[in-house]
Every structure is written in C-alpha cells, then in structure tokens.
Design an enzyme around this catalytic site. Structure first.
Site, PDB file in Angstrom:
ATOM      1  CB  SER A 279     -97.698  55.265  22.169  1.00 42.15           C
ATOM      2  OG  SER A 279     -97.010  55.941  23.217  1.00 42.15           O
TER       3      SER A 279
ATOM      4  CE  LYS B  73    -104.658  55.527  25.920  1.00 42.65           C
ATOM      5  NZ  LYS B  73    -103.529  56.369  26.122  1.00 42.65           N
TER       6      LYS B  73
ATOM      7  CD  GLU C  81    -110.836  53.618  31.125  1.00 41.58           C
ATOM      8  OE1 GLU C  81    -112.024  53.286  30.952  1.00 41.58           O
ATOM      9  OE2 GLU C  81    -109.937  53.366  30.290  1.00 41.58           O
TER      10      GLU C  81
HETATM   11  C1  LIG Z   1    -102.470  56.110  27.127  1.00 38.75           C
HETATM   12  C2  LIG Z   1    -101.161  56.181  26.535  1.00 38.75           C
HETATM   13  C3  LIG Z   1    -100.195  55.177  26.765  1.00 38.75           C
HETATM   14  C4  LIG Z   1    -100.394  54.060  27.734  1.00 38.75           C
HETATM   15  O1  LIG Z   1    -101.444  53.193  27.449  1.00 38.75           O
HETATM   16  P1  LIG Z   1    -101.208  51.769  26.842  1.00 38.75           P
HETATM   17  O2  LIG Z   1    -102.528  51.107  26.949  1.00 38.75           O
HETATM   18  O3  LIG Z   1    -100.151  51.082  27.672  1.00 38.75           O
HETATM   19  O4  LIG Z   1    -100.768  51.942  25.449  1.00 38.75           O
HETATM   20  C5  LIG Z   1     -99.005  55.259  26.095  1.00 38.75           C
HETATM   21  N1  LIG Z   1     -98.739  56.292  25.251  1.00 38.75           N
HETATM   22  C6  LIG Z   1     -99.630  57.275  25.018  1.00 38.75           C
HETATM   23  C7  LIG Z   1     -99.268  58.377  24.089  1.00 38.75           C
HETATM   24  C8  LIG Z   1    -100.862  57.257  25.647  1.00 38.75           C
HETATM   25  O5  LIG Z   1    -101.727  58.237  25.410  1.00 38.75           O
END
Ligand SMILES: *Cc1c(COP(=O)(O)O)cnc(C)c1O
Length: 391
Positions: A375, A86, A108
């Site tokens: 992620s 993020k 948000e």
């Molecule tokens: C917010 C989040 C996601 C999902 O958001 P995307 O916009 O689909 O990437 C995925 N993994 C993590 C660790 C997140 O914090």
C-alpha cells in the site's frame, strides 16, 4: 448490498441532522458522475499524469524462493506519487468537490499520508485545505506535517482523547458541521457514514482492476490468495473489490496486533472488536467504557484506528474474507526482510500484510499465486524502525 448504503447489516448513515443535507448532496453528485465516462476519463488522466498509474505488479522472486510456497506478487501502490494508495481516493474526491462547486477541503489524517495526498490535490486543483491530525501522530511523523504545510495546508494538531486518528476524525467532522456550505470533507478511508465507504471503495477499486488484468497477463489466471493490511480498509477493499465475485480467490485482511491482544495494546478491530456504532456507521469497532471507542496502539499510525469500514465487517460476517492480526514485532521483521530480500522498503502498514506471508506462503503449493497489496513506501518509517530495532 441489501439497502443502499448498507453492506449486509453494516453501514448506514447514523449522523446528526445537521450533516444529512451535505451527505445527501454528496450522494447525489457521486451517483450522478458514477457512470459518467467523461468524469472517469478525467479521473484516469490525473491518476496517470499526476499519480503515475498504472502501478506495476511485481514478481517478488527472492521472497517467493525464501518462503518456499506459491508465487508472490506485490501490487506496487508504493510507487504512486507521494508514496501510497491514498492519492487514488483524493483525486477522485477532489474532482467531485469541484463538480459540487466547493472551495474548501477539510480532512483527517493518521500517519499523515492521507493529509499529504489531500494537501497535494488541494494545491493542484486550487482549494483551501485544513487537515486535522492527532498530536501524538504529528509527533511521530514530523516530516509529513512539514510536507502538508509545504503544500499549503493548515495543519491542526488535535490534543483531545488519545491524540490519534479517532480524535482527528471527530474534530474534522465538527469543523465540517460549522463550514458545510463551501467545504467538502475529504474522508481518507472506506469508513464513516454513507456514501463515504462506497465512494472511497470505488475510487480505490482501480487497484484491483489493474491487478486482475496484470496477473492474467502474466500468469493467465486469477490469484489464489490476495492479501492486504486493514486500517480503515481502503487499500484492502480497493484490491478485494475486483475479486469478491471470484469465489476461488481467497481473501485475507491483516490487522494491527500491536504489542499484545490486551485491550489498548492493539488495533485489531475485526478479530477482537464487536459490532456497534462508530463515526456514523454500524460496523465492528473496539469498544471501551460506555461504548466509546477504546484506545488503540499500533507501530504504524495508518493502522492505529479503533474502527473499520462496514464492507469489511460484512465480508467477515459473511465469511467471504478472513481477517487475522500480526504484531508490531512481526511487522518490523517483515519491513527489514523485504528491504534485504527485494530492495524495496515497505510502509509499516504494508509490512503487516507482508508479515502474514510468513504464515500463509509456506502452506501454499508452488503453482499457487499470491498478490499482496504494497500500500505504501517506507521512507516515512525509517526513523521509527531504527529506534525499535537499533538498526
Ligand atoms: C493509510 C494507510 C493504510 C491504512 O489505511 P487503509 O484505509 O486501511 O488502507 C495502509 N497503508 C498505507 C501505506 C497507508 O498510508
């Protein structure tokens, strides 16, 4: 792209007239700085010194051996400052907000990850920050609420609707309409009206650019498969964007299959939804009564959203990427497996991408290469996982 702001037939800017001047201003500034090397130098400087980039590409040797197929690499977005991808987007957008001369940030948040990243860059760059979060999500992620407040943000818990991300987006948009003059809406995923899907994709594309260089350094070729979880789709598009033109690379997006594929039990937008208008864009979403977005469920708040970025809708429609869903249970198992196997605790969102490896990897040859976007890190989810698995 057919028209500016469209991915095939998807995307666009379907918003109230009141929002259009602000979106136009944002579009203008985004394109003004898009190819400005000073802007990108500054962006990279903060990604490096504040964020910790570049993130490594990690060879998951134990997991590879366990699954018995192609070589598995993890793009370590969990090692970003604050523990998720993020931050990339929030740094890019706050620099843009600075250029636009704004003083306030509104955003948000779902799991709280985007809210925390937004609160942190607001603190660093001297902006007032207001975060809207579904009341149910806030209850699931109390630590992230506290983190945002610690970082100086005002957190508003949204009691309307499902009390999750969809409702938080609606409330944040209304707040923005009332405070357009000095406020930038720092949207957290590649969703919403043009130019957001494009802006967020570009600021997240650093993931794919790095991964491409790294895999070529390590293995001398592009990967055969790339895999990422899809909520709104920003970590996925960040990885995918570097490889979309390399037709030999197979692209897999993994959605939240939740408890079951009964409506309301999941957030599998692309595999179960249909095209329509949501949050200012024409895209796939999960339709409920009267075309309103349906309630969704996922064990991971970050995937608990009824829509998806329009570029993913296009990648699905054109057949360039394939999308699958894995269940809460499969994600929980993948969460534990990675911890046991590699000593890395993944976010529950990322665990969806990892869970899909159980299906994908055994069907690949040993000389094939698989990159999974890790992620985020899973510290925030320890309590939820303990509750579900009785660990
Ligand atoms: C917010 C989040 C996601 C999902 O958001 P995307 O916009 O689909 O990437 C995925 N993994 C993590 C660790 C997140 O914090």
């Amino acid at each position: 792209m057919t028209k500016i702001g469209f991915y095939g037939e998807f995307g666009g800017q379907h918003v109230d007239e009141a929002l259009k001047p602000s979106l136009e201003e944002l579009t203008e500034f985004y394109y003004k700085y898009k190819d400005d090397s000073d802007f990108y130098k500054e962006f990279e400087y903060h990604l490096h010194t504040f964020g910790g980039r570049p993130t490594p590409l990690y060879y998951a040797k134990n997991l590879t051996e366990k699954l018995g197929g192609g070589k598995i690499f993890l793009k370590r977005e969990d090692l970003n400052h604050l523990g998720a991808h993020k931050l990339n987007n929030t740094i890019g957008q706050i620099l843009l907000a600075q250029k636009m001369g704004k003083q306030e940030i509104v955003a948000e948040t779902g799991a709280g990850q985007h809210g925390v990243a937004t609160a942190a860059v607001s603190a660093k760059f001297g902006f007032n920050c207001t975060i809207f979060m579904g009341a149910l999500d806030a209850k699931k992620q109390p630590l992230n609420v506290f983190r945002m407040e610690l970082l100086g943000a005002k957190v508003i818990k949204v009691e309307s609707g499902n009390q999750t991300l969809n409702d938080a987006v609606n409330e944040a948009l209304s707040y923005w309409v009332e405070n357009l003059e000095n406020t930038h809406y720092l949207l957290g995923s590649c969703v919403g009206p043009h130019p957001y899907p494009t802006i967020v994709r570009d600021y997240q594309s650093v993931i794919g650019r790095e991964a491409k260089v790294q895999i070529n350094e390590l293995e001398g070729k592009n990967p055969d498969h790339i895999v990422a979880c899809v909520g709104g789709g920003s970590n996925a598009i960040g990885l995918f964007s570097a490889f979309i033109d390399n037709s030999e690379v197979k692209i897999h997006g993994v959605e939240a299959g939740g408890k079951s594929l009964t409506k309301g039990d999941h957030a599998a937008t692309l595999t179960q939804g249909e095209p329509g208008m949501l949050h200012g864009a024409y895209t796939y979403y999960l339709k409920g009564e009267g075309d309103a977005p349906h309630d969704t469920h996922s064990i991971s708040s970050g995937l608990d959203y009824p829509g998806v970025g329009p570029e993913h809708s296009h990648l699905k429609a054109s057949g360039r990427a394939s999308y699958v869903a894995v269940t809460d249970q499969e994600a929980l198992e993948a969460y534990r497996d990675l911890a046991f196997c590699e000593g890395i605790v993944p976010a529950l969102e990322s665990s969806h991408a990892l869970a899909y490896l159980n299906k994908l990897a055994p069907n690949t040859d040993k000389d094939e290469l698989i990159i999974v976007n890790l992620s985020g890190r899973g510290d925030k989810d320890v309590e939820a996982v303990a509750k579900h698995t009785g660990l």
